[in-house]
Every structure is written in structure tokens, then in C-alpha cells.
Design a protein around this motif. Sequence first.
Motif, mmCIF file in Angstrom:
data_model
loop_
_atom_site.group_PDB
_atom_site.id
_atom_site.type_symbol
_atom_site.label_atom_id
_atom_site.label_comp_id
_atom_site.label_asym_id
_atom_site.label_seq_id
_atom_site.Cartn_x
_atom_site.Cartn_y
_atom_site.Cartn_z
ATOM 1 N N THR A 1 66.240 8.558 51.246
ATOM 2 C CA THR A 1 66.663 8.634 52.789
ATOM 3 C C THR A 1 67.248 7.437 52.449
ATOM 4 N N LEU A 2 66.441 6.492 51.869
ATOM 5 C CA LEU A 2 67.149 4.682 52.072
ATOM 6 C C LEU A 2 68.463 5.151 50.514
ATOM 7 N N SER A 3 67.895 5.571 49.672
ATOM 8 C CA SER A 3 69.118 5.634 48.792
ATOM 9 C C SER A 3 70.324 6.372 49.043
ATOM 10 N N VAL A 4 70.264 7.491 49.844
ATOM 11 C CA VAL A 4 71.394 8.298 50.151
ATOM 12 C C VAL A 4 72.356 7.681 51.533
ATOM 13 N N TRP A 5 71.523 7.278 51.737
ATOM 14 C CA TRP A 5 72.344 7.073 53.592
ATOM 15 C C TRP A 5 72.439 5.676 54.021
ATOM 16 N N ASN A 6 72.405 4.681 53.062
ATOM 17 C CA ASN A 6 72.685 3.531 53.207
ATOM 18 C C ASN A 6 73.848 3.013 54.392
ATOM 19 N N SER A 7 74.897 3.861 54.830
ATOM 20 C CA SER A 7 75.759 3.694 55.457
ATOM 21 C C SER A 7 75.292 3.644 56.537
ATOM 22 N N GLU A 8 73.900 4.906 57.589
ATOM 23 C CA GLU A 8 74.107 5.585 58.776
ATOM 24 C C GLU A 8 73.151 4.719 58.760
ATOM 25 N N PRO A 9 73.387 3.728 59.701
ATOM 26 C CA PRO A 9 71.762 2.396 61.004
ATOM 27 C C PRO A 9 71.407 3.515 61.559
ATOM 28 N N THR A 10 71.958 4.373 62.654
ATOM 29 C CA THR A 10 70.245 5.421 63.224
ATOM 30 C C THR A 10 69.302 5.794 62.340
ATOM 31 N N LEU A 11 70.212 6.443 61.192
ATOM 32 C CA LEU A 11 69.101 6.927 60.181
ATOM 33 C C LEU A 11 68.402 6.134 59.397
ATOM 34 N N ILE A 12 68.766 5.122 58.922
ATOM 35 C CA ILE A 12 67.965 4.550 58.411
ATOM 36 C C ILE A 12 66.801 3.921 59.547
ATOM 37 N N SER A 13 67.867 3.978 60.473
ATOM 38 C CA SER A 13 66.468 3.298 61.452
ATOM 39 C C SER A 13 65.009 4.026 61.884
ATOM 40 N N ASP A 14 65.675 5.337 61.798
ATOM 41 C CA ASP A 14 64.596 6.036 62.112
ATOM 42 C C ASP A 14 63.633 6.775 61.374
ATOM 43 N N THR A 15 64.555 6.209 59.692
ATOM 44 C CA THR A 15 63.254 6.542 58.235
ATOM 45 C C THR A 15 62.015 5.668 58.395
ATOM 46 N N LEU A 16 63.067 4.088 58.737
ATOM 47 C CA LEU A 16 61.695 2.833 58.705
ATOM 48 C C LEU A 16 60.829 3.001 59.943
ATOM 49 N N GLU A 17 61.463 3.652 61.006
ATOM 50 C CA GLU A 17 60.721 4.144 61.673
ATOM 51 C C GLU A 17 59.272 4.680 61.493
ATOM 52 N N LEU A 18 59.680 5.894 60.759
ATOM 53 C CA LEU A 18 58.372 6.632 60.332
ATOM 54 C C LEU A 18 57.831 5.892 59.267
ATOM 55 N N LEU A 19 58.607 5.514 58.440
ATOM 56 C CA LEU A 19 57.425 4.825 57.642
ATOM 57 C C LEU A 19 56.159 3.823 58.074
ATOM 58 N N ASN A 20 57.380 2.243 59.623
ATOM 59 C CA ASN A 20 56.060 1.392 60.017
ATOM 60 C C ASN A 20 55.283 2.586 60.605
ATOM 61 N N ASP A 21 55.073 3.328 61.471
ATOM 62 C CA ASP A 21 54.045 4.519 62.072
ATOM 63 C C ASP A 21 53.249 4.623 61.107
ATOM 64 N N MET A 22 53.827 4.902 60.098
ATOM 65 C CA MET A 22 52.449 5.204 58.608
ATOM 66 C C MET A 22 51.942 4.259 58.389
ATOM 67 N N ALA A 23 52.068 2.992 58.506
ATOM 68 C CA ALA A 23 51.957 1.513 58.062
ATOM 69 C C ALA A 23 51.161 1.730 59.138
ATOM 70 N N GLU A 24 51.082 1.329 60.291
ATOM 71 C CA GLU A 24 51.198 0.744 61.331
ATOM 72 C C GLU A 24 48.951 1.173 61.215
ATOM 73 N N GLN A 25 48.676 2.101 61.795
ATOM 74 C CA GLN A 25 47.262 2.752 61.530
ATOM 75 C C GLN A 25 46.679 1.961 59.913
ATOM 76 N N SER A 26 45.494 1.450 60.470
ATOM 77 C CA SER A 26 44.642 0.855 58.726
ATOM 78 C C SER A 26 44.394 1.246 57.854
ATOM 79 N N SER A 27 43.894 3.568 58.858
ATOM 80 C CA SER A 27 43.866 3.918 57.579
ATOM 81 C C SER A 27 44.095 4.578 57.257
ATOM 82 N N ARG A 28 45.920 4.485 57.386
ATOM 83 C CA ARG A 28 47.043 5.326 56.894
ATOM 84 C C ARG A 28 47.328 4.473 55.618
#
Length: 1211
Positions: free
Chosen positions: A759-786
Motif C-alpha cells: 500500500t505504501l508503494s502503490v498509494w503514495n498520492s492518497e494521504p487518507t489511505l496512507i494515514s490509515d495504513t500507518l495507523e494500522l502499523l502503529n496499532d500493531m507496534a504499540e503492544q510489546s507482545s506484537r
Amino acid sequence: MAEHTAMLELEQASQIFTLPPHMVTNEQRLAAQELILNFRKTRMPYAVCQYILEHSKNDYALFQAATTIKEAIIRDWSLMNPDAVEALRAFLLRYITKNITLQSYVREQVLQTVAVILKRATLEKKGKSCDTLFDDVTTLISSGNITMQLVACSMLTSLLNEYSYTSRTSSVGLTWEFHIKCKRAFELSDLKRVFTFSLKVLNEIEAQPSPLSREATAFLNRILCIAEQVLSWEFTLPGAKMHNHAFNFNPNASLRPPESWRDVLLEKDTLSLFFRIHQKARFNSEMAHHSMQCLVQLACLNGAIFKIESGNSSNKAPETNHAQSQYLAQFISGLLHMLSQIDLQDYENFGVACIFRNLLLMFPVQDFNLLDVSLFKSFIDSLTSLTCKIGRFAAQEESLHKDDTIYMESYEKLLESWMNLVRNVDSLPPGCLRASATEVFNSYMQCHLAAPEGIRAGNAEDKEEEIDETEEDDRYKFSDQLCCIGSLGRLIPEHSLPLLSKILEDRIGQMSSHFQGLQQQRDLVSTHEATVDMSGLHALQEDLHWIVLVSGNLLADSAEGETPTIPSNIMKFSMEQAKAVDIPLTMKMLASPGEKLDPSHEHKVDLVISGVILDSLASIGVGADHNVILDSLASVGVGADRRVILDLMASIGLGADRRISSPLSVLIGVAFLSLRLITAVFRLCEVGNRAASAKLTEFLSPQVDSTLMWFLERWSDAYMLHDEMDYTEMSLALATAFGMDTEGVRWTFNFILQKIFTTLSVWNSEPTLISDTLELLNDMAEQSSRAVYLSQSEVLWNLARLESNHQPPVSSLAPQARRQFMKAMVLAGCGIKDSAQEEQYWKLLLQSNHQRFQHLIESAAFREGKEAARQQFLYLLESLIGIATATQNSIAKEMFQFIGPLLEHAVKAIDIHHNYEDIVTTSFELFSEVVAKMLPYLNTADSQTLYQICLSAIQMFAKHNLGRHCVSADDEQETKFKDIILIMEMLSNLMSKDILDFNKEERLQIENSIDGPTVVIYGLELIVPLMSAEMLKFPVLCSCYFRLISYLSDLHSEKFCQLPEPLFNSIMASVEHGFNSCGIDVSRMLFETILSIATHSFQHPQSSQHLQATLAHFLKVVFRMLVLENFDLALQEIGSTTLFCLICCNQDLYRDLVNELIQAQPEEFKERLLSAFNQLTPPTLTMHISRPNKITFRANFDVFLNSVRGFLCVR
């Protein structure tokens, strides 16, 4: 004649005052206004006002005469004898009945004056009671003259308005206590009479043949208004507190009459009358609204009216339930009968929806269980039919983008009704909602799917272009709807899960076919010659968008505010699927892999081989083709039809090269049906990845990908690495696929990361989608077990290497996205357990950023302020903000060693680029984040370094902003002062170490050291002169400023009290201004500030002599605010505590204030007020600031307010 002269003057002033602006001068208008206001102050003006009413032809003069009487009668009440009062009231009523052609606003004002007279006489019985008014009303109505009848209705309406104790009540300077006593008296004596009177008239009108005459229709409309106002009446509860909010009309007030209303409201004829009346009124939209509102209010009848007096409570409980359930049964019968007789008009739908919602909200589920089975079934069937019908109209309404959203509002009310049922489903007969839930769920899906399966209308292509530009995202806009549909779907998982899986798999198949055709077409002709039917593709993408939205709400709840868990219905369904497993057969198969199974048992194998497949395919690498997989299955005795397995493989991710992406796909696809839907979503992700690889990006939908990112975040929160301690029972399939330390969860993490990378590779020109994508990445990284699992993924390391080499897609992210990306990468790095790998990772992630930052700062382009250099600097600042935001205790030292030297360059940048708002604000945002996230973890030396950097930054800002001010808040934007807001946030965060200090090292004494409060005080010297009254009109800036003041006064009260006198006085002047102009949250901070100063002064009297004048002044301010003025009751606790501390500091002044207030009261209140103050501060209360004394004073103050506010506060 004096009266005639006064009339002429008032008429002339009224004429001037009402003329258009271009016909009179401002001086003339002001002179006319002054004359009118002076006239209204005339003492005993009754004779001249009566003369004006009888002889004047100027409507505005008549209005002012009536207003003058209304104000004067209150003012002169004690001077007037009962006969004079009654004569005046009789004159006004006679005047109304004789002058039936009056302008409506004049008539209403005269009638309101009559109502004020009646209300003022309520408690003293001066003049006659409302009996005379009811006699007049009866006479007017029986006259048969429609005008007279409407006047009678106006009389009753004015009476209801005046006694209602809402914003409709006249502001005539009477005490709160008087208003509420009058309201209670009216409720006991006359309100029921008004309602009974309206019922009598309604019965008479209902008996008239249809259609009603024009006159009867007008009369019915007014009577229905009166009935609605009575049924919407907010009855006074015993012991209700008197406060300013009590005057606010509550549009959602339920009908809670006293027991004395039982004979009227529980009478069977009352309900049936309103249902019959609505059938007469429903063809007129205005009347239909009033009649429907009466039914809506009757549907929420509750309270004491259903209680039974005295007797043995254990014997009376069934009788109580019987009365309530009997009323419910009667209402439902009437409602269903009415609905069977009519076809609802557009404007009736909302009212009917509210009726269903109120019934299910206000009546306990036990009452529904007591209903006749057939009646309850008919009720649910009617609710189901109406929900599906209105849902279809709501979907059409939404597709046409109508401004009037009556169907959508009605649909949401009906879904609220279903949510009330779902919450109590365990108390209802088993399975009673399954058929209805299925129908509503299917209907919702049909409304959001294109033909042939669905009925969704509208031009999908046009909508696709407008989604991100004009509309709120569907997942937020329709969140309540989706939540309800998801809850209904969980009642029927055996239907909803396979249905969603099937249609999703079907749409994915269609999507794959589309892409295959596009690829073939592209191979045959050049792109610019190709013609593509995009409407069909966009319709398909819209289908996918809604299917995934519903699936996400079905499989998981929102994680806001609570620990996300797998819904119990989904867990149970997954476990029920597992019951098909034949354990002995499975063990036999495992023990004898070469033995062929009985063909009659082969169907069981397809559902029992999850463990077998996991074991047998553990050695099969990603990319194995279908023959290898089939051979592996055969080796363990899986004798299922090869075509069945191939179909399953095709449905769960087998690509065009017939290679499976992971053994987990087979596991999920073959194991249990509850995981089939999740697998389908994964396959949709994979189809998008493959389309991107095939250069078909322009045919993909960013909206669908954005919805997928939302789904993966919501779903992963509940399912990935779930804690089995949160569940009483656990599904083997879910535990195997997504539990701790499983191959399945490792594959899933890697799969999601790969989707994020694509998604980061393909949709760089879509700020809303990129924000949702990175929000997912942050959500997965915030918990230490994940984070541990993320750090083990090769995809994450690839991202780190791309960051190190400054390569796409990482290097092409927008600045704001850089912040999210670097935050996620740092959080994920915290999961690395191997020290060598951790060092390598931080080197990849940080070193290149440090080098680029250093190189940029030293470049001539940056020093010269070139645009490209500025943008690159902003890009790097956003990266640093992301790093700072993600900092944790374990990495704080390393992160500050990296970021500290760069902060010093940021200070220089503020100097070089002080004219560029974006550079200054982003730099201070970085300082604020570093202070907030890192300071609590830093040792003494690093803390000193950070304090010095912040001080340098403030000094640099002050160098270029001396004399800055705001002329008018109306002409400025708050964003213009974002830099000041960020500085105040930074200063507030600087004091965090005084609250939270997680550094374990011993504090060192450093020469010439500075601390946080020193920096804060320096910052205040810059900020306070800017805080003018105009600046404080900006809400965010005002809140930040007073929060900073509150923190400093609380954490460092000694330093705050020793501020330079000009600075201290300026701060306290702004505090006093804040009390008069700011909201409740700011007022709380102001009280806390004064509380801190008073406490410090009391505890350190020798060093606080200079504070006495300030504390004395604020004692007067707080005393007046809490005792004499209207304040929000949410401030009572902090306000009373502050008042107590101020009293402790200056008891003599407090006694003077009390005596002054008592002397200013009328004689009848003096003794009462003195007694209340004696109870507030009794001799047993020690005037010493301590926690027990504060608690005692707060309790006393609550009693005090209830005792005195009624006569101290007026309206």
C-alpha cells in the motif's frame, strides 16, 4: 389628559422604532428606544396601560403596554390589594375576548401577562385561582366561534408556558424557589385539569365525521399542541435541586407523572383515543407531527404511575408488573392495529420509529415476556418489516444526497430499537429474534450491494471521485448503523458468516476476472487505445467496501476505552463448528496414515484436519504448487475429492501460477467455517497486491484499501495474540490460527506487513489511505507482545533498510506520514530482544536521518532560506517528532543521544527562518514532544541539557516576537497563534518530571544548573503580556494558558507566589477575566490556581503577606460567584473547596461579607439566611486547611446551596 399624551408619545416612539433603518437616523431610533424603556419603568402604570390598550391602534404600542403591565405587576405586587389584581386580570381577559382581531404577538403577550398574574398569585392566593380562567376557556370553546376557540387555546398555552419552569418561563425577577414551588403547585392542582380538558375536546372532535372542516382542523391542531406540551412535561421530582439548567427545556424528557394521573393515563380509552385521533390528523403534516409526538410520549410512560401503594411488597410486585405489562400490551395492540390500517406518510416514519424505540427502551424486558406470544411475535414482525422498508428508502435517500434525511433518521431510531433487544436477548425466549435478525441483516446487505443481489442505486463512478473530497468516511458516518447490523449478525453467525464469506468470495472472483481481462486487453492494445467499462468495476469496488465494513463490525467491536476481545457469539460459533471433529477418527488417521478411510467418513475429514494439515505442511515452503499440497494431504490419509480441495485452495489465495501463498491459507480455508470470512478478506488483500504487481493500480480503489486497513486494525486488536485468560472457553481453530507462539500468527503478521508495504508503494498520492495504513502499523507496534513478532518479520527489516538508504516508498512519504511511519518503526524496534540485532536496527533507522539533518543544516541553501531546503527540513522535523512520540523508558537514553544535538540545530533554524510559520511551529512541536515523552526518563545531566535547549528556544522566539499582539479575535484565526500554544504546551510538559520521574540514577548536583520551573517562569514573562482579553477568546489558546498557570501554581506554589509583582498581578487579572468569559473546564483550572495560592499562603503566613490583598479580592469574587450567581453545578466541588481555603485565609472579611449579604435581604429571608450560614460554618468546623475539613465544608455547602439559592437567585 395624561393617559392620552402618554399614548401618543408611545405610539410615536413605536412607529420610529419599527421603521426600516433607511427611514430613521440612529439618534432617532435611540431616542425612541429610551422613551419606550422609560415608559416600562413607570410606577403603577395600570391606568395608562389600560387606556392605551383600549384606544391605541398601533400594534407595537399595544405590545409595550402589555409588557409594562407584566413587569409592573411583579414589581408592585406587595402594594396591590387582591381586588385590584383581580380587576386587572379580568380586564385583560375581557380585552382579549373583545378584540379577537389583535395581532398574534400582541394577543400572546397579553395572555402571558394574565398567566404571570395567576402564577404570582399561586402561593399567596391574592386574586382568584385558575378556576376563573378555566371557566373562561370553557365558555370560549363552547361558543362555536373558531376565533374564540383559538383564543382559549392560547390561554391554556400561555398558562403551560408560564408554569413550565423552562426557557418559556418569563424572566420577571422572581426567585428560583418561587418558580419551582409554583410549578409543583400547578402540577398538583391544574396540569391534570388541562390534560383532562384537552381529552374532552379531542373526544368531541374525534366524534365528528371525516374529513374535518377547515375550522375543526385548526382547532384540533391547537388542542393537540396543548396535549403534546402536557405529555412532554418534565414533572418535578421530590428533592430536585434548583439550578440554572433546570430552566432548559429537555426535548428527551420521558413521561413520569405522579400516581394521581393513573386514572387518566391508564384508562384504556385514553390510548385508543390518541391512536384514533392520529388517523384523523395524519393527512396534515403539522397536525400529524403533534399527534405522533403525543403517541411517542405515551410510549415512554414510566415511574410512580405503575407503582402500587402500601401492602406487602412481595405480594404486590406481580401486580405492579401486571399494570405495566397491561399498558404495554394495550399500546402495542393499538399501534399494530393502526399500522395495519394505514400506509405511512413520509413524515410519519420518524414518529413511528421513535415509538418502537421508546417502548423497547423504557419498558423492561420482563414486560415483553409477559405479553401474549402471538402479540410479541406480531410486534417483532412489524418492527422487522418497518426496519427493512425504511432501510431501503434510507439507502435511496443517501444515494440521491438529499438534504432532508427523514428516512435515514427514522432508520437509525429503528436500529436503536434493535440494539435494545440485542442487549437483552438472553432474557427473551430462545431464538425469538433469529428470523427477524436474518431478515434485517439481509435487507441491509441488499441495500448496500449492487444488482443483481442488491438494490443499491446511484452512479458509483461519480461517487468514487467525490468520496475523499466531500464526504465523511462511511465507517464513521454510519458507525452506529454498522454496529447494530454487526450485533444482529452475531445473533445468527451460522447465517451471517457464510453469507458474507460467499458474497465476498464472489466479488473477489469477479474482481480477479476483471483484472485478468484488463491484463489481456492491455497485452493486446496500447493503454491509450484500450476502452474499459469503469462503472461496473466501481460498483464492484463499492460492494467490496460495504462487505468489509459489515464484516469488521460483525467480527470485532471497537477497541476504544476497553480491552478488545473476540465476541462471545463468534467464539461459540467457532467452537460449535469444531464439534464436527471426530477425535477417534482423527487419531486413527494420524496413527495409520497409509490406511484408507471409509468413503462415508470422508466428509468429516474436511472439517477435522486442521491439526493434520498444520503438521504435514509445516515443511512446505511458501510458493509450493497445488500438486505438492495435494500429495501432502494424501500422505496423511486425506481422501477428500481433489476438486473440492482445489476449489478451497482457489478460494483462499492460490494465485494465477497455482501456487499457494502460505500453508496457513489451507489451514484456515479447510478448518472451520468461522475463519472462512477472515480468509476471504486476506484473499482480497492478496488480489490487490497482485493487481499492483501487474501494474493495474489505476483500476484499484483507494477506498477499498482504506477500508481493508481499518478492518485489519479492528480485527487484529481482538484476534491477534488474544489473551486466553480473558475467556472462559476458547476455540481451538482461533487459538491455532492466531494464538501466541503459533505458525499462524507469525504468518499473519508477515502477511499484514506485506500488505502495508504494498500500500505504501502503490498509494503514495492518497494521504487518507496512507494515514490509515500507518495507523494500522502503529496499532500493531504499540503492544510489546506484537512488537516482538513485527521485529522478526523480514518486511520490517526491509522497511528499515529502505529508510537507511532513503529509497521509495519510504522516502516519498508526505511529512505528516513520516511522523506516523517513524513512530511505528521505533515502536516495532522496541520488540527486538537480541542486543546485536537491536544495535543494527537503530543504526539503519537513525544514522541516515542524522546525516541528512546535519548535511542540510550546514548547506548554503538552508541558510539562505531556499524553499526546497525548508521543505526538506520540515520533512526531517516530522521524522524526529515521530521518533520522540514513540520513545519508551527502555530506549529513552539512546533516543535522546540521537535527537539532543539535532534540537540545538532546530533552535538555530528558528532564528534563521523566524518569518516562516511552519518552521517555527513544527520546531516547537518537536520540543514539546521530546519534553513530554523523554524528560521523565532522562538522568540529571540529560535533563539539564534539555532544559537549556528549551530555554534557548524560548529566548530565540522572544527575540523575534517582542510586541506581538492581537487587535481583535474576530479578525484573527487561532491557527495564527499555534506557535504560542505549542510553547505553552512545552512549558507545561517541562513540569512533568516533578510528577513522573522514572530515572533510576542518583540525582547529581550540577553547578549553574536550571530546572523546569525556571524555564517556565521565563516563558511566562514572554507569554503573559500577550494574553489580552482578545487573545483569551481563542478556546484552545485560553485553555493551554490557564492549564500552564494551574500546573505551576500547584507543583511549584512557592515559586509562583514569589513571581515578580507585575507578572503576578497580570496573571491574577487574567484569572479574574477567565471566570467571566471562559467555559467550565477553564473555570476548574482557575479555581485550582486560587486554591493552590490560598493553601500556600495559609501554610506559610510569614512569607505570604504580600498575597493578602489578592486573596481578599478573590474571596469576594468566589463568594459572589458561588452564592449569588448562576454557576455550573459541575464546579461545585472545586468551587466550595476553594471558597473554604479562602475563608481560612481571611475569616474577618468572610464575616463581613456574610453580614452585608444578610442585611441586604428582605426581612422574611434574613433569619433563614443567617441560619444557613451558621450551618455552613458551625463552631465544630475548624477553619484550618486539611482534607477532613474540606470534605465537611463541601457537604455543608451542598446543603447550604439547596437552602438559599431558591431565594438568592432570581429569574
